[in-house]
Design an enzyme around this catalytic site. Structure first.
Site, short mmCIF file in Angstrom:
data_model
loop_
_atom_site.label_atom_id
_atom_site.label_comp_id
_atom_site.label_asym_id
_atom_site.label_seq_id
_atom_site.Cartn_x
_atom_site.Cartn_y
_atom_site.Cartn_z
N LEU A 1 -8.50 1.58 3.24
CA LEU A 1 -7.45 1.59 2.22
C LEU A 1 -6.05 1.58 2.85
O LEU A 1 -5.72 2.46 3.64
CB LEU A 1 -7.62 2.84 1.34
N ASP A 2 -5.24 0.60 2.47
CA ASP A 2 -3.85 0.50 2.94
C ASP A 2 -3.77 0.45 4.47
O ASP A 2 -2.72 0.75 5.05
CB ASP A 2 -2.99 1.67 2.43
#
Lengths: 299, 299, 299, 299
Positions: free
Chosen positions: A242-243
Site C-alpha cells: 500500500l502506497d
C-alpha cells in the site's frame, strides 16, 4: 470544447507515422550507446532525441530513451525488432519500441471525487494527453452522464464487502488485454492483486500526500494534526504494498496555520490533479523506466 | 564584512527604543481585540501592525500579535505590564511584551557540518538576524577559529558515552539564564531533557528531511532509497519526542534519479540553512505562537 | 572550515584522471549519435552519461554532451582529438573535450555587496564548486582580508570616470589567458567590450531581477514600485547588450505587500547567490551550450 | 458533478447569515484599531479574524480586514453602517462591509481558449468559488453548449472592427449594475474604457506572462525567443493602461530548452488557470485592497 474531438480517440499526426521511441534498461558495460546508435543508423533511423543515464558507473545499471524517425516505419518495424535481438541479447537488455502512431489505451478508475478525472478529460480534450481513453470504471454511478458526454464508455461496478471478488473479476474482464494503462484517479478501493500482476508498472495511482509521509487513510487530517507547513501529492505505480510502489512524480504547495482540514483538501485537489496528469503524460510518452522500486524519468 | 560589526552584538536603531511586540494566546470570546486595542490606545500606543487568528471560531483559541509604538516606552513598560494584568486575567491570556531595543541572546550548537552555522553568522553579520549571538557550543573543536574571528565565544564540550552527563551539565551551566534561544545548527547529539524543560519552545532544531517523512537518522539515505522526487528540511521546536516537536517552517527542492545520496546531501544543505535561518528570524521577531503541538506563524 | 583546504585549488580525485566531457553543437543530420558513439567505442571509451537534444528536428540544430571514461586518457587525448577531426568536419561541429582532471580557473569580480562572493567561496570550500579560484578582483578594498584568508589573491583595482580605461586594461592583463571563466558576483561596473570579446560565453553575471523584467539599475525598487508578488534573479552570459545575454538560470521567491524595498533586497540576496552558484557550477561541469542568444543546459 | 448544483448560484450556509467582512483603508494615525474594534464590540460583534497592515508607519497608509459574527446581522446592518460613519469620517476612511450571505455576482468573459473558464466553472461547482456566476459573455459561440449545461446564460457578442462600439455597448448593458465582478478568462479583446470606469478594481484579467516581462501580445513566443528558464502568469485589475493595472497574484513554473512555444503554452495554461482562480477567490472573499497601483492581499 470542440465536439469533433469527442470519441475517446486522438488523431494521428502525419509525422507520427514514422516516429518511434525505444526504451532500454540493462547492466552497464562498454559500447552500448555505440551499438544501439550504430544499429539504428544502419537501419536508416535518424535520432531526434536521446537520453541516457548510468546509475553508479561501475557495475551499475544503464538506462536509455531514444526517439527516432524512420521512413516507412510501419513496414519495417517487425524486422527492425527481430534484427535488434542480437544486440538486446548481448547486453541482456529489457527493451521495447513504441510507435507514436499507436495511441496507448487508458482505463480511468474513479470513485466520488471528480477533480482528477475532470483534469484528465480536459487535458485529453485539449490534446495534452496523447492517448485513447477507452473507458471509465467506477464504483459509483455519479459521473456517468459527464463521462458519456465525451463519447467514452462508463462502467459502473459497485463494490461491497460481499461483491468484492465478483466486482474485481468484472474489472479484470473489462480491462485485461483491452487497455495499456490503468489510472486510479482517486479510486478509493484497494486494487486486486489479480489486476496488479498483469499490469505491473502500468497502474498509476495518485496518493494525496507527500509520500512517504502520511501513508494510508485520511492523509490531510494527518497533515493537519502534525501541523506541516507544506502539503503534497504523489503519483506512483501500484504494487502489492500500500502506497509503497515506485514514485513517478511529486509536487507540493505551501499552507499555513489558517488552513483547516477542508482548506488542505481544497488546496490538495489542485496538486493531486496536476501531479497525476503529469505522471500519466510521462507514461504515455514513454519517459519512465522502472528499476527495483524506483523510477528513472527522462523529461 | 565590516570589522566594526564583529562582537556578537547588534546595534539598536533609534525607532526601536519606543517599539514593542505583544503576543497573546487565549480561549476565544467576544471583545478581546477591542479590549486589547482600547487598552493600548489609552496608554498612548500606536499600533503599527497587528495579526489575529482564531482557530475554529466556536470554542476555539485566539492568537494575536501586535507591534506598537509608544513614547518613552522604557519608562512606561513596567506599569504597562502591571495595568494589563486585569485584561489578561479576564480572558485567561498567555501573553508577553518584547521591546525591540532588547536583542534576544542566542546560543548556537553545532557539530562538524558547518553550513547552517556559516549561514546564521553571515545573515547575522549582514544585519538580517537582529539578535545577539552570545556563544557557539560544539562537541568538536573544528569551527573554533572561524567563530572567534567574529568575536563570538566558542565552547568546545566533547560528548562521549562516558562524559555525556557531565557534558550536558556543562552545557546547561553555560546557557541557562544566559541565552533566550538555543539553535541546533546540525548539532548531531540528542539534547538533554534537563535543557529542554527550561527552554520549552525556545530550542530550534533543523531536521534534514521533510518531516514527518524520514524521522531519525540518515534521512537523505532513506530518501534516496525510497526514490522521492522532492527533498526537504524542517525547522521545529525541540521536545522530548525525537523529531516530533512543533513544526515552524519547511521547504523543499526538486531532485531526480540523477541525484545520488551525496547530491541529495549537497542540495539539502541549501534547503537546511535557508529553512533554519527563516525559523530563527521569525522566533527573534516574535512571530511564532505555539499551541499544543502546532505553531501559529504570523509572517 | 578546514584550513588544509585553503589554497584556491581543488584536489583531483583518482577517477577524474580518466574521465572527460565532450560538448558538440552542429546542424542536425542523420547518423551523428552513431558516428560519435562509434568513434568513442573504437577508441576504448565507455560512455557514463549522455544527453542529446535536437532543436526543431527538421533543419534544426543538434546538441550533445557526453561524459566518458577512457584508460590512460592523459596519454591518448591529443590523438583522440586529432582523430575526431574527420567526424567534426563532416558534420560541421563546434566541439570540445574537457578532462575532469583539469580544474577550470575562475576570476571572481565583486564590488561592495558580499553575499554572492561568500556563497561561492563557501560552496567552493565545501567541495561543491569543483574549480580553482585563481583570483578575486574588486573596485573596492573591503573584502581583501576575508578573501586572502582563503589563500586567494585579491586585486583591488579602483574604477573612476578618469581611470576607467586604465583599470579595464589592468583587469584584462590580470585575467587574459590566466583564467577560464569570469564570474561577476554583484560587480557593479559595466564590463569592457575588450574583456567580453575574448571571454565570449565565459563571463557569468547575476542580475538581481527576473529578466527581462526590470532591466538596468535598481531592480528591487522597480519591483516594489510595480507591486509584483514574486521576485527573482537571473544568471546570464555577458554580451555587449546590457542584461541581454543568454540566460543560464533563473529562480524566484514569493513576496507580499508587507515587504518593502529593503525586505525585497534581503530576500533577493538569497535567490541571487543560489542562482549564481548554480550557473557557475553548470558552467564548470560543462553542462551549458550556447546557440544564438539561448542556452541549452543539460542538467 | 452534481446536477442539483446547476443553476449559477451557491447555497448560503447557516453561519453566513450572521457573518460579515469589513475592509478599511485610510491614512495611518493613532487609535484606529481601538476605535474600530471598540465600535464592533459595542454593537455586539465578535471578531473572528482580523488583519492589519500599515505601509510605512510614519505618515503612511493603514489597511484592515475584519471578519466578524453578529446576531441578527441582517436586521442590524443598516444602522451598523450609519453608526460607523462617525468613525469613518474621523479617520477619512474608504470602507465597506460585505455580508457573507450575499453572493457576489460574476460575469466571465471568454474568447476561444477555454482552460480558464473550465477551471472557474469546475471550482465553482466544487464549492471553492463562493459566488454566483450570472453570465458568460463571449465574442465566439464555441462554449455556448458547455456553459448552458451548467444552467448559466451565455451571451454571444461578436466583435469586429465595424461592430466594436455597438458590441461594447451591448456588453455594458448586460453587466452594468447586474454583476459585481467581471473576470476576463482569456478574453482576447481590449475592454472598453466605458466598462473600466464603473468597474474600477472590479475587472480581473489573466495575463499569460510574468508581468512586467512580456507586456502585450504573444508573450509565450516572446518568452521562447528570450530563452527564459521560468514562465509565469499574472492576474491583475484592469486599468486603462494595457497590462499595467494592480497585480493581484502571480505564479511561475520552470521550463527548459526542450520546451518549444507550444510546450510553453501548454505549461502556461495550468499556471494561468490556477493564478486566475486564486485571484478571483480572493476578490470574492474580500481579501484585496487597492492603493494607488498596488494591492494589499490579506490571505
Amino acid at each position: 470544447m470542440d465536439t469533433h474531438k469527442k470519441a475517446g480517440r486522438r488523431p494521428v499526426k502525419p509525422y507520427e507515422n514514422n516516429r518511434a521511441r525505444m526504451l532500454i534498461s540493462c547492466p552497464d558495460g562498454p559500447g552500448i550507446v555505440a551499438a544501439v546508435s550504430h544499429f539504428l543508423h544502419l537501419h536508416g533511423a535518424n535520432i531526434v532525441q536521446s537520453d541516457q543515464y548510468t546509475m553508479d558507473p561501475e557495475g551499475g545499471m544503464f538506462f536509455m530513451r531514444i526517439e527516432f524517425d524512420m521512413e516507412n516505419l510501419e513496414d519495417k518495424l517487425v524486422s527492425l525488432k527481430e534484427d535488434f535481438l542480437v544486440i538486446a541479447d548481448k547486453f541482456q537488455m529489457k527493451w521495447d519500441i513504441h510507435q507514436l502512431s499507436y495511441k496507448k489505451k487508458l482505463a480511468i478508475f474513479v470513485s466520488k471525487e471528480d477533480h482528477c478525472l475532470v483534469e484528465l478529460l480536459w487535458q485529453w480534450q485539449a490534446g495534452d494527453l496523447d492517448a485513447e481513453i477507452s473507458m471509465v470504471v467506477s464504483n459509483h454511478p455519479d459521473m456517468k452522464e459527464y463521462v458519456e458526454s465525451f463519447g467514452i464508455p462508463y462502467h459502473h461496478i459497485p463494490v461491497t464487502a460481499d461483491t468484492k471478488a465478483e466486482a474485481e473479476q468484472r474489472q479484470l474482464d473489462l480491462v485485461n488485454g483491452q487497455v495499456d494503462l490503468i489510472v486510479l484517479a482517486r479510486y478509493m478501493q484497494i486494487v486486486s492483486p489479480a489486476l496488479i500482476e498483469p499490469y505491473r508498472n502500468r497502474i498509476i495511482n495518485i496518493h494525496h500526500s507527500f509520500l512517504p509521509a502520511f501513508v494510508g487513510g485520511k492523509p490531510y487530517a494527518q497533515a493537519y494534526e502534525r501541523g506541516v507547513k507544506i502539503i503534497g501529492a504523489t503519483a506512483h505505480y501500484v504494487t502489492e504494498q500500500l502506497d509503497g510502489g515506485p514514485i513517478i512524480e511529486q509536487d507540493v504547495q505551501r499552507v499555513s496555520h489558517r488552513d483547516n482540514v477542508n482548506e488542505l483538501k481544497r488546496i490538495g485537489r489542485t496538486i493531486e490533479r496536476v501531479v497525476l496528469a503529469r505522471a500519466v503524460k510521462w507514461h504515455i510518452e514513454d519517459r519512465i523506466l522502472v528499476h527495483q522500486n524506483k523510477t528513472v524519468v527522462f523529461n
